[in-house]
Design an enzyme around this catalytic site. Structure first.
Site, PDB file in Angstrom:
ATOM      1  N   LEU A   1      39.139  50.373  23.540  1.00 38.01           N
ATOM      2  CA  LEU A   1      37.934  50.076  24.318  1.00 38.01           C
ATOM      3  C   LEU A   1      36.959  51.259  24.389  1.00 38.01           C
ATOM      4  CD1 LEU A   1      36.546  48.078  26.323  1.00 38.01           C
ATOM      5  CD2 LEU A   1      37.786  49.264  28.142  1.00 38.01           C
TER       6      LEU A   1
ATOM      7  N   PHE B   1      25.551  47.017  34.334  1.00 28.81           N
ATOM      8  CA  PHE B   1      26.554  46.440  33.432  1.00 28.81           C
ATOM      9  C   PHE B   1      26.004  45.110  32.923  1.00 28.81           C
ATOM     10  CE2 PHE B   1      31.196  47.172  32.607  1.00 28.81           C
ATOM     11  CZ  PHE B   1      31.190  48.543  32.754  1.00 28.81           C
TER      12      PHE B   1
ATOM     13  N   GLN C   1      37.862  36.514  25.658  1.00 27.05           N
ATOM     14  CA  GLN C   1      36.694  37.398  25.517  1.00 27.05           C
ATOM     15  C   GLN C   1      36.915  38.499  24.479  1.00 27.05           C
ATOM     16  OE1 GLN C   1      35.352  40.333  28.802  1.00 27.05           O
ATOM     17  NE2 GLN C   1      33.809  38.739  28.704  1.00 27.05           N
TER      18      GLN C   1
ATOM     19  N   ARG D   1      33.556  36.180  31.142  1.00 28.18           N
ATOM     20  CA  ARG D   1      33.539  37.074  32.302  1.00 28.18           C
ATOM     21  C   ARG D   1      32.479  38.156  32.135  1.00 28.18           C
ATOM     22  NH1 ARG D   1      35.520  42.037  33.200  1.00 28.18           N
ATOM     23  NH2 ARG D   1      37.047  42.111  31.505  1.00 28.18           N
TER      24      ARG D   1
ATOM     25  N   ARG E   1      28.907  39.735  27.407  1.00 26.50           N
ATOM     26  CA  ARG E   1      29.713  40.119  26.243  1.00 26.50           C
ATOM     27  C   ARG E   1      29.783  39.053  25.167  1.00 26.50           C
ATOM     28  NH1 ARG E   1      34.471  43.080  29.731  1.00 26.50           N
ATOM     29  NH2 ARG E   1      33.169  44.886  30.172  1.00 26.50           N
TER      30      ARG E   1
ATOM     31  N   LEU F   1      38.009  44.020  37.618  1.00 24.86           N
ATOM     32  CA  LEU F   1      38.672  44.813  38.664  1.00 24.86           C
ATOM     33  C   LEU F   1      38.431  44.183  40.029  1.00 24.86           C
ATOM     34  CD1 LEU F   1      38.105  48.557  37.637  1.00 24.86           C
ATOM     35  CD2 LEU F   1      40.004  47.046  37.133  1.00 24.86           C
TER      36      LEU F   1
ATOM     37  N   HIS G   1      39.768  41.254  24.196  1.00 29.06           N
ATOM     38  CA  HIS G   1      39.794  42.089  25.397  1.00 29.06           C
ATOM     39  C   HIS G   1      40.359  41.402  26.624  1.00 29.06           C
ATOM     40  CE1 HIS G   1      38.467  45.292  28.046  1.00 29.06           C
ATOM     41  NE2 HIS G   1      37.697  44.477  28.735  1.00 29.06           N
TER      42      HIS G   1
ATOM     43  N   THR H   1      33.783  51.710  26.661  1.00 28.43           N
ATOM     44  CA  THR H   1      33.266  50.971  27.817  1.00 28.43           C
ATOM     45  C   THR H   1      31.809  50.526  27.678  1.00 28.43           C
ATOM     46  OG1 THR H   1      32.809  51.066  30.174  1.00 28.43           O
ATOM     47  CG2 THR H   1      32.730  53.147  29.023  1.00 28.43           C
ATOM     48  N   GLU H   2      31.563  49.361  28.279  1.00 23.96           N
ATOM     49  CA  GLU H   2      30.204  48.833  28.378  1.00 23.96           C
ATOM     50  C   GLU H   2      29.300  49.789  29.166  1.00 23.96           C
ATOM     51  OE1 GLU H   2      30.433  44.668  29.303  1.00 23.96           O
ATOM     52  OE2 GLU H   2      28.611  44.780  30.469  1.00 23.96           O
TER      53      GLU H   2
ATOM     54  N   ALA I   1      52.808  45.441  38.038  1.00 24.78           N
ATOM     55  CA  ALA I   1      52.380  46.541  38.912  1.00 24.78           C
ATOM     56  C   ALA I   1      50.983  47.012  38.560  1.00 24.78           C
ATOM     57  CB  ALA I   1      53.381  47.687  38.826  1.00 24.78           C
TER      58      ALA I   1
ATOM     59  N   ASP J   1      53.553  37.460  29.149  1.00 26.10           N
ATOM     60  CA  ASP J   1      54.873  36.965  29.579  1.00 26.10           C
ATOM     61  C   ASP J   1      54.758  35.949  30.719  1.00 26.10           C
ATOM     62  OD1 ASP J   1      55.416  39.022  27.862  1.00 26.10           O
ATOM     63  OD2 ASP J   1      56.539  40.231  29.291  1.00 26.10           O
TER      64      ASP J   1
ATOM     65  N   GLY K   1      48.839  43.043  41.430  1.00 27.12           N
ATOM     66  CA  GLY K   1      50.170  43.098  42.041  1.00 27.12           C
ATOM     67  C   GLY K   1      50.234  44.147  43.135  1.00 27.12           C
TER      68      GLY K   1
HETATM   69  C1  SIN Z   1      34.490  48.209  30.283  1.00 36.39           C
HETATM   70  O1  SIN Z   1      34.414  49.245  30.933  1.00 36.39           O
HETATM   71  O2  SIN Z   1      33.633  47.865  29.458  1.00 36.39           O
HETATM   72  C2  SIN Z   1      35.669  47.319  30.494  1.00 36.39           C
HETATM   73  C3  SIN Z   1      35.806  46.913  31.905  1.00 36.39           C
HETATM   74  C4  SIN Z   1      35.770  45.429  31.991  1.00 36.39           C
HETATM   75  O3  SIN Z   1      36.289  44.753  31.103  1.00 36.39           O
HETATM   76  O4  SIN Z   1      35.184  44.926  32.963  1.00 36.39           O
END
Ligand code: SIN
Length: 585
Positions: free
Chosen positions: A248, A116, A236, A391, A282, A397, A349, A250-251, A13, A217, A17
């Site tokens: 985490l 980013f 990664q 990635r 990354r 996302l 990650h 965030t980047e 979920a 799983d 999903g």
């Molecule tokens: C992040 O905010 O750094 C993680 C988000 C992602 O892995 O794209």
């Protein structure tokens, strides 16, 4: 045993999903099974944003986005799939906004965008603001919105049902076997279409940003059903996990102006990626951090981490754009990021590899593209492959939303045109699961599962992480093969049926050792350095021999059979920018 029927069973979920569920609901009867409450799905932990060439902040184009994604992947991504994702991104963001996602805004009201890692304008010229966000809670708000939309459209949720196996009739998939956590009873879910969207598998490493539930799983279930896993060697490490915890950071902290410093206070990324510095992809940033530490320039008394310095940002900016990481840093390390740099280290990650699918989420069985009838995968459990060997941040996302929707659409087509009535369940669909549960309950003299799991996490952390070599990988393969036997024989002491988490963790551990073996074997076989796979003994990328996807199949007796398939270079056929070349930033 109870048998329940739904046209479509979606396992997981998270965002992939739920996006698929929203697409199917109203057209067919869709049910979502999740071992968690949906709002605890790990998509909710994604902080920094979702990429799309909207061009709200800087001039941008989907083609530049595709170029960055292919280059970021170290040229292993399938280029047609990348094009599909990047072209669809602006539409997907507007759709999310219309569904109710409360994106952060610029003063003029348009959706705000931030830089980013690895996202650039004009084929690598300079960083571009391409990542849409909701402060640093982007995954959280997307998850809530799609859950609300799923409920509104009548999706049936089975919360706290853990899926243990697929139902197969001949070569087709026509349901799943699940256990209800509250009662321990097994239920057969019969369906015309099954979509796995069970997320990633970072829990096999000691230091990880992943939630406790991320035990891979779906990957284990696929392997048990003869379905291969693609590109499993590419794992990664996010450069900025909270020191010693892996949570985490965030980047987006670097996107908003934060910089990395070593123990000497130097802004070391200037040496490793002179043009985009802290906003390099990354794999490069994580390797650079480890190089600083290994060369004695780490921070703190142990010189075993580096520092993320946000002190040049105003307190208002941190509170407004990065509230989550401000509170994590204060709560877990007692560090106020407006005043002092945050101690960070790379943390496991994201899985670039997974169950091979086409761009509609259909699971592909082998290198000739044969589909598994009735079976889809989307999100981190799947390998489309749009991320190749590495990635880019905020492309995850996007992958979930774009390919979750496409899988939903394809399932609708399948139900309308290909599979008009369910294939009957084979007799004994739950036999394998019953046998596994009996074995785990009855093995009287095995080890406690925590010891086996700790050993696995140490092996993966020490030998199958950022830097790798033949000796470490071969040792890891041998040791994980031994762990498979130990995991099969672990001792489950809890005899109860109600929330028997010991039994469920024992089952998860079986999956963890199997996919970890696939990771280690694929990493040992790949004798080159590419993206997140960095071999000390083969330090160069080798396109002549290794511009190939790997495939790992689980054989009888627990061995991994290794295969390969070719990379789709279709954009490179028409545009010089997409031809594999040296990857400099
Ligand atoms: C992040 O905010 O750094 C993680 C988000 C992602 O892995 O794209």
């Amino acid at each position: 045993m109870q048998v329940l029927y739904h046209d479509v069973i979606i396992v997981g979920a998270g965002l992939a999903g739920l996006r698929a569920a929203v697409e199917v609901a109203g057209k067919h009867d869709a049910a979502v099974l999740s071992k968690l409450h949906p709002l605890r799905s790990h998509s909710g932990a994604a902080q920094g944003g979702i990429s799309a060439a909207l061009g709200n902040a800087d001039k941008d184009s989907p083609e530049w986005h595709a170029y960055d994604t292919v280059k970021g992947s170290d040229y292993l991504a399938d280029q047609y799939a990348v094009q599909v994702m990047c072209n669809d991104a602006p539409r997907a963001i507007i759709e999310l906004e219309h569904l109710g996602v409360p994106f952060s805004r610029f003063d003029d009201g348009r959706i705000a965008q931030r830089p980013f890692g690895g996202h650039t304008r004009n084929y690598g010229e300079a960083p571009v603001r391409r990542t849409c966000y909701a402060a640093d809670r982007t995954g959280h708000v997307c998850l809530h919105t799609l859950y609300e939309q799923s409920l509104r459209k009548g999706v049936r949720f089975y919360d706290e049902f853990q899926v243990l196996d697929l139902c197969r009739s001949e070569d087709a998939v026509n349901g799943v076997v699940a256990v209800e956590l509250k009662t321990g009873r097994l239920v057969l879910f019969h369906a015309r279409a099954v979509l796995l969207a069970t997320g990633g598998y970072g829990k096999a490493w000691r230091t990880t940003s992943n939630a406790f539930a991320n035990t891979g799983d779906g990957l284990g279930i696929a392997l048990n059903n003869g379905i291969p896993l693609e590109d499993m060697e590419f794992v990664q490490f996010h450069p900025t996990g909270l020191y010693q915890l892996g949570i985490l950071i965030t980047e987006a902290a670097r996107g908003e102006g934060g910089v990395l410093r070593n123990g000497l206070g130097e802004r070391f990324m200037e040496r490793y990626a002179p043009s985009i510095k802290d906003l390099a992809p990354r794999d490069i940033v994580s390797r650079s951090i480890y190089s600083e530490i290994m060369e004695g320039r780490g921070a703190g008394p142990m010189k075993d981490h580096v520092l993320l310095d946000l002190t040049a940002l105003s307190r208002e900016k941190i509170a407004g754009k990065l509230p989550e990481i401000e509170s994590f840093s204060k709560i877990y390390l007692g560090v106020d990021p407006a005043v002092k740099p945050i101690p960070v280290q790379p943390t496991c990650h994201y899985a670039m590899g997974g169950i091979p699918t086409d761009v509609n989420g259909r699971v592909i069985m082998n290198d000739d593209g044969a589909e598994v009838y009735g079976f889809w995968a989307a999100g981190e459990v799947a390998c489309v492959s749009v991320h190749g060997a590495n990635r880019l941040g905020s492309n995850s996302l996007l992958d979930l939303i774009v390919f979750g929707r496409r899988a939903g659409k394809d399932i609708n087509r399948f139900l309308d045109r290909e599979c008009l009535s369910p294939l009957p369940l084979a007799t004994g669909s739950a036999d394998k699961v019953r046998a596994m549960i009996s074995r785990l309950r009855e093995s009287g003299d095995g080890e406690p599962l925590a010891r086996v799991r700790n050993d696995l996490q140490s092996i993966m952390m020490d030998n199958v992480s950022v830097f790798r070599d033949e000796e470490g990988l071969s040792g890891a393969v041998e040791q994980i093969a031994a762990l498979q036997k130990r995991a099969e024989a672990i001792r489950v002491l809890d005899r109860s049926s109600t929330f028997n988490t010991e039994l469920l963790e024992a089952i998860e551990l079986q999956h963890m050792v199997n996919y970890s073996l696939a990771v280690a074997v694929a990493a040992r076989e790949r004798k080159e350095t590419r993206g997140a796979h960095s071999r000390d003994d083969y330090p160069e990328r080798d396109d002549a021999n290794w511009l190939k996807h790997s495939l790992c199949y689980l054989e009888e007796g627990g061995r991994i059979r290794y295969g390969q398939k070719s990379v789709d270079l279709s954009l490179a056929e028409t545009k010089a920018e997409f031809v594999p070349k040296e990857r400099k930033y």
